[in-house]
Scaffold this motif. Structure first.
Motif, PDB file in Angstrom:
ATOM      1  N   GLU A   1       0.840  -1.201   0.000  1.00 49.26           N
ATOM      2  CA  GLU A   1       0.000   0.000   0.000  1.00 49.26           C
ATOM      3  C   GLU A   1       0.880   1.259   0.000  1.00 49.26           C
ATOM      4  O   GLU A   1       2.075   1.201   0.274  1.00 49.26           O
ATOM      5  CB  GLU A   1      -0.904   0.026   1.230  1.00 49.26           C
ATOM      6  CG  GLU A   1      -0.136   0.150   2.538  1.00 49.26           C
ATOM      7  CD  GLU A   1      -1.060   0.309   3.739  1.00 49.26           C
ATOM      8  OE1 GLU A   1      -2.189   0.816   3.548  1.00 49.26           O
ATOM      9  OE2 GLU A   1      -0.646  -0.038   4.852  1.00 49.26           O
TER      10      GLU A   1
ATOM     11  N   THR B   1       0.998   4.455   2.000  1.00 50.69           N
ATOM     12  CA  THR B   1       0.460   5.081   3.213  1.00 50.69           C
ATOM     13  C   THR B   1       0.444   6.599   3.059  1.00 50.69           C
ATOM     14  O   THR B   1       1.176   7.168   2.232  1.00 50.69           O
ATOM     15  CB  THR B   1       1.310   4.712   4.432  1.00 50.69           C
ATOM     16  OG1 THR B   1       2.626   5.263   4.258  1.00 50.69           O
ATOM     17  CG2 THR B   1       1.425   3.194   4.597  1.00 50.69           C
TER      18      THR B   1
ATOM     19  N   GLU C   1       1.745   8.778   4.933  1.00 51.90           N
ATOM     20  CA  GLU C   1       3.077   9.315   5.224  1.00 51.90           C
ATOM     21  C   GLU C   1       3.991   9.204   3.996  1.00 51.90           C
ATOM     22  O   GLU C   1       4.736  10.141   3.673  1.00 51.90           O
ATOM     23  CB  GLU C   1       3.705   8.565   6.411  1.00 51.90           C
ATOM     24  CG  GLU C   1       3.020   8.779   7.739  1.00 51.90           C
ATOM     25  CD  GLU C   1       1.724   7.987   7.870  1.00 51.90           C
ATOM     26  OE1 GLU C   1       1.496   7.070   7.031  1.00 51.90           O
ATOM     27  OE2 GLU C   1       0.938   8.296   8.784  1.00 51.90           O
TER      28      GLU C   1
END
Length: 1000
Positions: free
Chosen positions: A257, A259, A261
């Motif tokens: 994935e 994210t 961040e």
């Protein structure tokens, strides 16, 4: 209304017209200065002079602008002239809102600036509908997939970066320096840095120096001009984007994935590369869409309209919610006033609406850093050059006056001493240099140059060490050796000369001087001095007298070997030479030869081009006191002295084809009242009938850097291709030595697909001229010359008469701002500066209004047009290559002719030329009948004059009888040509169907 000062002075008139008196007066002076500097410009000089006269009265201009009624009228007029066509187009669409795709189509079709169209929509209260769906594939291809120009070439250089632990030319040039933002320097400064680095750091004979020197040479090529630098910058941006996006893909493969961040970090990194946060977000979204990577955008990051975020030109992302005004990384203001129009812009934009390129600010900042560095090292001349360049890019840069003030102060205090210091270091007078250095430190508090200081201290310490050895040694050889070593380290080491003067070196022996007449040098050699130790030899040359000392004449060189070549000599001049042995600064008596030496150069660069019964000689320029003499030996051994009155070329005529002739070419010099002859050089040539020129050559752009080539070569002749960036001066049918062509142009390698087609690659984005030649016996027959370019020039589609005027229909490059149209009635204009051509400048807006280029002329003549596109680079006008187009405004008379031979058993044979025309009454122009053997002549120059027909009236067919000599060679052909080639636009000569040019 008075003159529109807002347009003339390029003052901002919308939405807030400039009314400040100080700003107006400053702009008037700036424009006056610019117009004055360009008053002699060939294209706009008269316009600039007229503008200077219009703006002579500053007070009247200020009064007009500050008058409310006049100002309102000028603003209205300026808006109409600048935005009238855009407003008219938008109003005609009868819509209150338009999509982004629609206005893009409008801008592209009419060559409008997209940002200006958007601004006008706001003024006209037309709503802009943002695109809901981006073209992700297009963004993906543009920023990630598509390789930039020269990418493969730059990739090859990576192996040379490895020893220096860098990966690009900028970091390589910045090694061992304190220079920051070196990538912002102009190309000429980067080239200079590369040259200095190669000279100072990579002069040794080892692997590191070899790799470094190669990189320096590549830097010089990569930064040879701003266009090449921009190409390299595009490559670097591509590499950075690709590495970052590849890393993003790897992270997704690892953890499954992206994210929030990771997304935020990658957007920030990409923003620093693109210097545009919105574009960074679009690129990541497009990359993830195409690569099928799920991307859930954080709510706070879905919009790039965060007003608290500003991107600096260095790429740093700044949060200005705390009132920050300057970049946290480089200290540059985050908002900058445009130096040209005065508008406040975010620092990360590339081009102001007035056209000023903000990359100039980067260059100015980088040049100021160079100037500060030069001032720190007391390199005042270099600092002045850097400051002048910085002001040229950004005159309002606040650092410039500060650095200039410091520079002026230092120059006044220590300028002369700095010059003396550098001179002393060059001469290795380090004790003297140390005094100057201490003096500078005394006058300039805080001054320190560790490099110079180390050089001085090291040299003095080394010299002192060897001096001590000399003082304690007892053997003469050891004393001299130590003194010589001390002298080489420091020429003014105290006490060294006093010691060595007691042991002067012996003069060398066996002086020999020989003249190399072919390489044009005098070779001086001698036997080394019997004196032991490190010996140098100073060779001195003097005209008409023997040199008595090292300073008495011209120093040829100071060497440690026992020979030297003197290249700076003139043929026929008398020279005396002397050789002085030198040890530790003490010279021996001179070694001389009592008789002078005189070198009579041989002729050089002789080339022979074979023609039909001729051999053409050419050679390199000769001196004024020389003349050329040629002696020919034929196949029977008979020698003939040929008369040559030319200083450049000679043609030997009346020779037998395919027979070898031998020649000896001399130079005869006039020395005083005497004639002196050189030994001469031997060469040979074989006359031969030249091949036919290649008439058809077509070059078209293919994919990428590839070009497609087609030609006709039905005779299967040997052909070669050449190219150059300047149009060759040759004409089709010219015969030149192949060696001359190879020296003047670059050879072009064609990858053949068939016998008459092929391809070649050319990476650079510039116009080249491709030439095809037929080759035989070392001679090249010039064929067709074709122009090759990927675009950038005007394409003339049509020329028609409209309301008594000529209208040209054209396609043109997107960045065009206007057109220059030149025309003549006799031939095409030579170039944009052809003073014999009629000239007209047509602005882009005028073209858009007229839907074509309108020429107010309708003479019954041929119009030879050359059309140039005008565009602007850094605010200065530039022009494309001219596109030629012939528009015939006269009806052509077609003259049909037939050729027949009337043979008689007794009496003279005749050639019958019969001319016909469809007109009831016409004029037969003056005709030259040209003959040739084996084939019909292609041009008038490719045959011999056979017969001349004078101009006469035609009330029907005209029959011309020409006597035919029975001795006419077999396979003779004739062809009629117009005597006056300027009539080719009015008459067409066409052979009648079934007739033949052959007469024997």
């Amino acid at each position: 209304m008075t003159e529109n000062w807002y347009l003339l002075l390029e003052l901002e008139f919308e939405p807030n017209p400039v009314v400040d008196e100080a700003v107006i007066r400053q702009r008037i002076r700036e424009k006056q200065k610019f117009w004055s500097s360009k008053a002699n410009d060939f294209n706009h000089g008269s316009e600039y002079k007229n503008n200077m006269l219009l703006c002579k009265d500053e007070n009247a201009i200020v009064a007009d602008i500050q008058n409310d009624a006049i100002r309102a009228e000028m603003v209205k007029d300026a808006c109409e002239k600048r935005y009238g066509l855009i407003d008219k187009t938008l109003k005609r669409m009868l819509k209150s809102e338009l999509s982004e795709e629609t206005i893009k189509r409008v801008a592209d079709k009419n060559k409008f600036d997209l940002d200006v169209v958007k601004e006008r929509m706001k003024v006209l209260n037309i709503k802009l509908i943002q695109s809901k769906e981006e073209n992700y594939q297009e963004i993906y291809e543009k920023y990630y997939k598509k390789k930039p120009q020269n990418a493969d070439k730059y990739n090859v250089m990576k192996v040379f970066f490895a020893p220096f632990n860098v990966d690009n030319f900028y970091d390589f040039l910045a090694l061992n320096t304190t220079q920051k933002n070196i990538q912002n320097l102009p190309s000429d400064n980067l080239r200079q840095l590369a040259k200095e680095k190669k000279k100072k750091e990579f002069y040794k004979n080892d692997a590191i120096s070899s790799a470094g020197a190669k990189l320096c040479r590549q830097c010089e090529e990569c930064f040879k001009d701003e266009k090449e630098k921009q190409t390299y910058d595009q490559y670097r941006g591509y590499i950075k984007r690709k590495e970052l996006l590849d890393e993003l893909k790897d992270l997704y493969d690892y953890i499954g994935e992206i994210t929030p961040e990771i997304y935020k970090k990658k957007v920030g990194q990409l923003t620093e590369i693109l210097k545009n946060r919105k574009e960074a977000e679009k690129l990541i979204a497009a990359f993830c869409r195409v690569e099928k990577i799920p991307l859930a955008l954080p709510v706070t990051e879905t919009s790039a309209k965060n007003k608290n975020i500003k991107i600096c030109r260095c790429g740093c992302i700044n949060d200005i919610s705390d009132g920050r005004k300057v970049c946290k990384r480089c200290g540059m203001p985050l908002e900058i006033k445009c130096p040209k129009c005065g508008k406040i812009n975010d620092v990360d934009i590339n081009v102001c609406k007035c056209g000023f390129r903000f990359e100039n600010l980067d260059k100015s900042v980088a040049l100021c850093e160079q100037a500060e560095k030069a001032v720190d090292h007391m390199e005042f001349a270099a600092a002045e050059v850097h400051l002048a360049d910085a002001a040229r890019y950004w005159k309002e840069n606040e650092r410039i006056p500060k650095i200039k003030a410091r520079l002026t102060d230092l120059k006044q205090r220590v300028g002369a001493v700095v010059d003396d210091l550098k001179k002393a270091c060059r001469k290795k007078n380090y004790y003297e240099a140390k005094k100057y250095y201490e003096s500078i430190k005394k006058f300039s508090e805080g001054f320190s140059d560790p490099v110079i200081e180390e050089e001085i201290d090291t040299a003095i310490a080394e010299a002192a060490k060897y001096k001590k050895i000399a003082q304690i040694s007892k053997k003469e050889s050891e004393i001299i050796e130590a003194c010589a070593a001390a002298y080489e380290k420091c020429n003014d080491c105290p006490g060294i000369k006093e010691i060595t003067t007691k042991y002067p070196p012996q003069e060398p022996t066996g002086l020999k001087i020989s003249c190399d007449v072919h390489t044009k040098v005098n070779v001086i050699s001698w036997t080394r001095s019997a004196t032991q130790g490190l010996i140098y030899y100073n060779v001195v040359r003097k005209e008409d007298a023997i040199p008595l000392g090292v300073q008495d004449g011209t120093l040829v060189g100071r060497v440690s070997m026992c020979s030297i070549n003197d290249q700076n000599i003139l043929p026929g001049s008398k020279y005396f030479y002397a050789v002085f042995a030198e040890r530790a600064g003490v010279f021996s008596a001179p070694l001389v030869i009592q008789e002078p030496v005189m070198n009579l150069f041989e002729i050089s660069g002789v080339k022979i081009a074979a023609g039909d019964g001729t051999l053409q000689f050419s050679w390199e320029p000769i001196t004024q006191n020389a003349s050329v003499m040629i002696e020919r030996t034929d196949d029977t051994g008979r020698k003939t002295r040929l008369e040559c009155n030319s200083r450049k070329t000679f043609v030997d005529k009346g020779l037998k084809n395919d027979v070898e002739y031998y020649y000896k070419v001399f130079l005869q010099y006039m020395i005083g009242n005497k004639k002196l002859l050189t030994k001469g050089i031997n060469l040979s040539g074989i006359p031969t009938r030249p091949p036919l020129p290649i008439e058809k050559l077509v070059v078209k752009p293919g994919e990428g850097s590839e070009f497609k080539v087609e030609w006709e070569n039905s005779k299967k002749q040997e052909i070669q291709f050449f190219y150059s960036t300047k149009r060759p001066d040759y004409l089709p049918g010219d015969i030149v030595p192949l060696a001359t062509l190879e020296a003047a142009m670059e050879s072009l390698v064609i990858r053949k697909n068939t016998d008459a087609s092929g391809t070649f690659r050319y990476e650079k984005d510039e116009v080249i001229y491709v030439l095809v030649v037929a080759v035989r016996s070392g001679s090249a027959v010039i064929g067709t010359i074709a122009r090759a370019s990927r675009g950038g020039a005007v394409k003339v589609k049509s020329a028609v008469l409209v309301n008594g005027k000529i209208m040209l229909g054209v396609d043109f490059p997107k960045n065009t701002t206007g057109f220059v149209v030149l025309y003549r009635h006799d031939r095409f204009p030579e170039n944009i500066s052809d003073t014999q051509a009629t000239r007209k400048y047509i602005p882009l807006k005028q073209y858009q209004y007229d839907c074509g280029l309108v020429i107010d002329s309708n003479e019954p003549e041929n119009y030879y047009f050359s059309v140039f596109a005008q565009y602007k680079i850094d605010g200065e006008s530039d022009y494309s290559e001219g596109t030629d187009y012939l528009f015939s405004n006269v009806s052509k008379e077609i003259l049909t002719y037939s050729i027949s031979v009337k043979k008689k058993l007794f009496g003279e044979n005749q050639v019958i030329l019969n001319f016909e025309t469809d007109s009831k009454k016409a004029c037969l122009p003056a005709i030259d009948v040209i003959s040739a053997t084996d084939r019909a002549p292609m041009f008038k120059k490719s045959g011999n004059l056979f017969y001349q027909i004078e101009s006469q009236e035609m009330n029907g067919p005209v029959q011309i009888s020409i006597p035919l000599d029975k001795k006419v060679p077999r396979e003779t052909y004739i062809k009629p040509f117009l005597r006056d080639e300027n009539l080719s636009g009015r008459y067409v000569l066409k052979i009648k169907l079934g007739s033949d040019h052959k007469i024997s």
